[in-house]
Design a protein around this motif. Structure first.
Motif: not given
Ligand code: FAD
Ligand code: FES
Length: 290
Positions: A51, A67, A71-74, A91, A94, A96, A140, A242-244, A288, A290
């Protein structure tokens, strides 16, 4: 590694120090999501599952400064092009940060730091007998699977793709897959099987060739937990992206800690975001998804 060499399957690509300014080349709708592309002038080709921390170079910090943090993005796709490496991101707006990124115009500047984190592993490194892959994406979370599918196929590794969406509004990214062999599920029945993507996985896991595949999943925590449980039950190895919430993305803040089955924690930004299913007691990690 050189800027435009594709990584070997499972190779963790190391980020250059600091962040780089990239130019936005396009931003197109894809179902209910958007795909924006940036030309990275000095970064390597990333590995699937890694990411980037993203921030725009203007208009980042609206009401009350949000924000503020990147921001983290794959990374959803990547390819060498004239002048650097093209990075594609999928993207869903969800909040700002994601709303500002979704509104990027060609020619605008994007700060990127990456590629970061641990990528997906080659099937044989997940399970000795695995010669192929089953990719399971939800919402997503389909993003990193598009690049993973392309890198697997380039290495001659067969990959079956199962994607699921809640409804038409919360779906997209199919343009990234560039193939017709995807099996789809939707909870509202607008495309493919009416129900969960895990229903499709259950059918595959009941097949005779299950032991010859490793499962790779990315999506909401409830989906990841279902995949983890099903694979554990069938004795099939799996990796979960995974996401956190991530404040720094490079191991400094401990905001992304995830509990492990054998006690202790991992920092998802450096020890993940791809985690082996058998390392976890549950993928339902507080905060974790959305
Ligand atoms: C490794 C990783 C890869 C990701 N890849 C993608 C991607 O490819 N495409 C994409 O659209 N999003 C992706 N995300 C999620 C994305 O980072 C968050 O949606 C984003 O940080 C939200 O910022 P915001 O300012 O828009 O919303 P905020 O106001 O910060 O949050 C809006 C809502 O999202 C929740 N949220 C905030 N951050 C996260 C997070 N990191 N994970 C889960 N929920 C969060 C909040 O609790 C709140 O409910 C990824 C996250 C991680 C950790
Ligand atoms: S996001 Fe800061 S340590 Fe992982």
């Amino acid at each position: 590694m050189t800027a435009n060499r594709s990584p070997r399957l499972g190779e963790r690509v190391v980020a250059p120090f600091g962040r780089r300014r990239c130019e936005i080349k396009r931003n197109l709708p894809s179902g209910g999501y958007r795909i924006f592309s940036a030309l990275d002038p000095a970064g390597p080709v990333p590995a699937a599952g890694q990411f980037y921390m993203l921030a725009t170079d203007s208009g980042w910090g609206g009401d009350q400064g949000r924000p503020y943090l990147a921001r983290a993005f794959s990374v959803a796709d990547a390819a060498p092009e004239d002048g650097g490496v093209r990075l594609d991101f999928l993207v869903q707006a969800v909040g700002p940060g994601t709303s500002r990124l979704a509104a990027l115009e060609p020619g605008e500047g994007l700060w990127v730091h990456g590629p970061l984190g641990r990528p997906f592993s080659a099937p044989r490194d997940v399970s000795e007998g695995a010669a192929g892959a089953i990719l399971v994406g939800g919402g997503i979370g389909v993003a990193p699977l598009a690049l993973w599918r392309r890198q697997l196929l380039a290495a001659g590794t067969p990959a079956r793709v199962l994607l699921g969406f809640r409804d038409r509004e919360n779906s997209g990214g199919l343009d990234l897959f560039d193939c017709s062999e995807i099996r789809l599920a939707s909870e509202d029945g607008h495309s493919g099987h009416r129900g969960f993507v895990t229903d499709l996985l259950a059918v595959l896991l009941e097949g005779d060739d299950t032991g010859s595949a490793a499962v790779y999943a990315c999506g909401p925590p409830a989906m990841l937990e279902a995949v983890r449980g099903m694979c554990a039950e069938q004795g099939v190895a799996c990796e979960l992206a995974m996401e956190t919430p991530m404040a720094c993305g490079f191991g400094a803040c401990f905001g992304c800690a995830v509990p492990l089955a054998d006690g202790g924690y991992l920092r998802l930004c450096v020890d993940g975001p791809v985690v082996r299913g058998d390392q976890l007691e549950t993928a339902l990690v507080p905060g974790s998804g959305h």
